[in-house]
Design a protein around this motif. Structure first.
Motif, PDB file in Angstrom:
ATOM      1  N   TYR A  31     -34.233 -61.571  11.544  1.00  0.00           N
ATOM      2  CA  TYR A  31     -35.264 -61.732  10.519  1.00  0.00           C
ATOM      3  C   TYR A  31     -34.563 -61.513   9.178  1.00  0.00           C
ATOM      4  O   TYR A  31     -33.809 -60.553   9.024  1.00  0.00           O
ATOM      5  CB  TYR A  31     -36.365 -60.691  10.721  1.00  0.00           C
ATOM      6  CG  TYR A  31     -37.543 -60.820   9.774  1.00  0.00           C
ATOM      7  CD1 TYR A  31     -38.661 -61.562  10.136  1.00  0.00           C
ATOM      8  CD2 TYR A  31     -37.529 -60.202   8.527  1.00  0.00           C
ATOM      9  CE1 TYR A  31     -39.754 -61.681   9.283  1.00  0.00           C
ATOM     10  CE2 TYR A  31     -38.611 -60.314   7.664  1.00  0.00           C
ATOM     11  CZ  TYR A  31     -39.716 -61.056   8.042  1.00  0.00           C
ATOM     12  OH  TYR A  31     -40.794 -61.181   7.183  1.00  0.00           O
ATOM     13  N   HIS A  60     -35.518 -58.047  12.963  1.00  0.00           N
ATOM     14  CA  HIS A  60     -35.520 -59.128  13.948  1.00  0.00           C
ATOM     15  C   HIS A  60     -36.933 -59.689  14.039  1.00  0.00           C
ATOM     16  O   HIS A  60     -37.879 -59.132  13.488  1.00  0.00           O
ATOM     17  CB  HIS A  60     -35.087 -58.613  15.328  1.00  0.00           C
ATOM     18  CG  HIS A  60     -33.708 -58.062  15.366  1.00  0.00           C
ATOM     19  ND1 HIS A  60     -33.413 -56.764  15.000  1.00  0.00           N
ATOM     20  CD2 HIS A  60     -32.529 -58.618  15.706  1.00  0.00           C
ATOM     21  CE1 HIS A  60     -32.109 -56.556  15.118  1.00  0.00           C
ATOM     22  NE2 HIS A  60     -31.565 -57.669  15.556  1.00  0.00           N
ATOM     23  N   CYS A  61     -37.064 -60.773  14.775  1.00  0.00           N
ATOM     24  CA  CYS A  61     -38.384 -61.303  15.097  1.00  0.00           C
ATOM     25  C   CYS A  61     -38.322 -61.892  16.496  1.00  0.00           C
ATOM     26  O   CYS A  61     -37.240 -62.041  17.074  1.00  0.00           O
ATOM     27  CB  CYS A  61     -38.831 -62.344  14.072  1.00  0.00           C
ATOM     28  SG  CYS A  61     -37.739 -63.768  13.952  1.00  0.00           S
ATOM     29  N   ARG A  66     -43.806 -60.921  14.445  1.00  0.00           N
ATOM     30  CA  ARG A  66     -43.388 -61.506  13.167  1.00  0.00           C
ATOM     31  C   ARG A  66     -42.172 -60.790  12.574  1.00  0.00           C
ATOM     32  O   ARG A  66     -41.241 -61.408  12.072  1.00  0.00           O
ATOM     33  CB  ARG A  66     -44.563 -61.436  12.168  1.00  0.00           C
ATOM     34  CG  ARG A  66     -44.312 -62.123  10.840  1.00  0.00           C
ATOM     35  CD  ARG A  66     -45.453 -61.898   9.873  1.00  0.00           C
ATOM     36  NE  ARG A  66     -45.538 -60.521   9.415  1.00  0.00           N
ATOM     37  CZ  ARG A  66     -44.787 -60.003   8.432  1.00  0.00           C
ATOM     38  NH1 ARG A  66     -43.871 -60.747   7.819  1.00  0.00           N
ATOM     39  NH2 ARG A  66     -44.922 -58.746   8.077  1.00  0.00           N
ATOM     40  N   GLN A  67     -42.228 -59.464  12.619  1.00  0.00           N
ATOM     41  CA  GLN A  67     -41.130 -58.681  12.037  1.00  0.00           C
ATOM     42  C   GLN A  67     -40.973 -57.373  12.810  1.00  0.00           C
ATOM     43  O   GLN A  67     -41.936 -56.643  13.025  1.00  0.00           O
ATOM     44  CB  GLN A  67     -41.408 -58.371  10.555  1.00  0.00           C
ATOM     45  CG  GLN A  67     -40.245 -57.682   9.844  1.00  0.00           C
ATOM     46  CD  GLN A  67     -40.654 -57.064   8.514  1.00  0.00           C
ATOM     47  OE1 GLN A  67     -41.771 -56.565   8.384  1.00  0.00           O
ATOM     48  NE2 GLN A  67     -39.774 -57.089   7.532  1.00  0.00           N
ATOM     49  N   ARG A  69     -38.693 -54.182  12.296  1.00  0.00           N
ATOM     50  CA  ARG A  69     -37.738 -53.735  11.282  1.00  0.00           C
ATOM     51  C   ARG A  69     -37.576 -52.216  11.252  1.00  0.00           C
ATOM     52  O   ARG A  69     -38.465 -51.461  11.645  1.00  0.00           O
ATOM     53  CB  ARG A  69     -38.125 -54.280   9.917  1.00  0.00           C
ATOM     54  CG  ARG A  69     -39.491 -53.846   9.414  1.00  0.00           C
ATOM     55  CD  ARG A  69     -39.325 -52.747   8.405  1.00  0.00           C
ATOM     56  NE  ARG A  69     -40.580 -52.246   7.886  1.00  0.00           N
ATOM     57  CZ  ARG A  69     -40.930 -50.976   7.956  1.00  0.00           C
ATOM     58  NH1 ARG A  69     -40.167 -50.098   8.573  1.00  0.00           N
ATOM     59  NH2 ARG A  69     -42.055 -50.559   7.407  1.00  0.00           N
ATOM     60  N   HIS A  89     -47.187 -61.318  15.107  1.00  0.00           N
ATOM     61  CA  HIS A  89     -47.630 -62.529  14.433  1.00  0.00           C
ATOM     62  C   HIS A  89     -49.153 -62.490  14.287  1.00  0.00           C
ATOM     63  O   HIS A  89     -49.852 -61.820  15.054  1.00  0.00           O
ATOM     64  CB  HIS A  89     -47.209 -63.768  15.232  1.00  0.00           C
ATOM     65  CG  HIS A  89     -45.795 -64.192  14.958  1.00  0.00           C
ATOM     66  ND1 HIS A  89     -45.373 -64.649  13.728  1.00  0.00           N
ATOM     67  CD2 HIS A  89     -44.704 -64.223  15.762  1.00  0.00           C
ATOM     68  CE1 HIS A  89     -44.085 -64.947  13.778  1.00  0.00           C
ATOM     69  NE2 HIS A  89     -43.644 -64.690  15.009  1.00  0.00           N
ATOM     70  N   GLN A 250     -44.729 -63.141   2.295  1.00  0.00           N
ATOM     71  CA  GLN A 250     -44.493 -64.218   3.270  1.00  0.00           C
ATOM     72  C   GLN A 250     -45.662 -65.204   3.303  1.00  0.00           C
ATOM     73  O   GLN A 250     -45.459 -66.416   3.419  1.00  0.00           O
ATOM     74  CB  GLN A 250     -44.267 -63.625   4.673  1.00  0.00           C
ATOM     75  CG  GLN A 250     -42.996 -62.795   4.787  1.00  0.00           C
ATOM     76  CD  GLN A 250     -41.738 -63.566   4.426  1.00  0.00           C
ATOM     77  OE1 GLN A 250     -41.608 -64.740   4.759  1.00  0.00           O
ATOM     78  NE2 GLN A 250     -40.847 -62.926   3.701  1.00  0.00           N
TER      79      GLN A 250
END
Length: 256
Positions: A31, A60-61, A66-67, A69, A89, A250
């Motif tokens: 990500y 990462h995703c 979605r994320q 982190r 997501h 985003q």
């Protein structure tokens, strides 16, 4: 000697475990981490108390997330922090996975939860709190409630919120680590079982619930003061809004 003296890399095993598990269980992709946020170093204190503070970011995703982190802050015995959060997501009703692991000279502050989108919905609680209730109770026996918590934060935490202030480093390295593993494993089961939401009304509710959470967290981020002290206000605000809690950014770039 303070309770946290001579601590180094206290939360590195937590981060290593999480990243290893996620890579094994999910189709992870990188990500994007905005430039300047991958790694940042500051020097704090003077003379014998001078200490280097390193902040490292990971992101990462996956197809459903979605994320994923982490912000890992290492400042020797003065400061150890791991903030690890997973954002689904917007077409899944999954809760957020949230781990705030903080060690300061005075002791440890530990917060672990599957943070709900819809706390007051009994069906949602049955789906996402009930399956981890026994796990929560098992760990709470060794990691009792940590006391004062802002009332305004209550809607953003589940009944299985593990909030504790362990006195001993050993408890963090053993009991807290076990709780972290169990919560993450349970979350990965939820992710595997999750089915995409297609109902337009429900999708709108999920989006608003995620934005409510993100806005609250960005506004009330307890790390703001710490990061501002180390790296200045401009870097800090951009880190919070452009990386840690970046959904609004985003959405502006890619409207849903």
């Amino acid at each position: 000697m303070t309770p946290t003296e001579n601590i180094v890399n206290l939360y590195q095993p937590f981060l290593d475990y999480a990243l290893t598990q996620l890579k094994q269980e999910l189709e992870l992709k990188p990500y994007p981490i905005p430039s300047g946020f991958e790694h940042k170093v500051a020097i704090t204190g003077k003379g014998k108390k001078e200490q280097e503070v390193d902040t490292t970011s990971y992101a990462h995703c996956s197809p459903k997330l979605r994320q994923i982190r982490a912000a890992h802050v290492q400042g020797g015995s003065a400061l150890q922090v791991l903030n690890f959060v997973i954002f689904p997501h917007l077409n899944y009703d999954l809760p957020f996975f949230g781990a705030d692991l903080v060690t300061l000279p005075g002791g440890h502050l530990i917060a672990l939860d599957m943070q709900p989108l819809f706390r007051d919905d009994p069906q949602y609680q049955e789906k996402y709190t009930q399956p981890i209730w026994d796990t929560f109770q098992t760990h709470q026996q060794h990691l009792p409630w940590g006391g004062d918590f802002p009332e305004e934060a209550t809607p953003f935490f589940s009944p299985a919120f593990l909030w504790t202030r362990p006195q001993k480093n050993e408890l963090v390295e053993t009991r807290v680590f076990e709780a972290f593993k169990d919560y993450l494993q349970a979350y990965l089961i939820f992710v595997k079982q999750a089915q995409p939401i297609t109902d337009v009304e429900k999708l709108a509710e999920i989006k608003q619930a995620q934005l409510r959470y993100l806005r609250y967290r960005a506004e009330k981020d307890p790390a703001r003061g710490m990061f501002t002290r180390f790296y200045g206000p401009e870097w800090t605000e951009e880190y919070i809004h452009g990386f840690l809690f970046d959904l609004e950014r985003q959405l502006a770039l890619n409207p849903v």
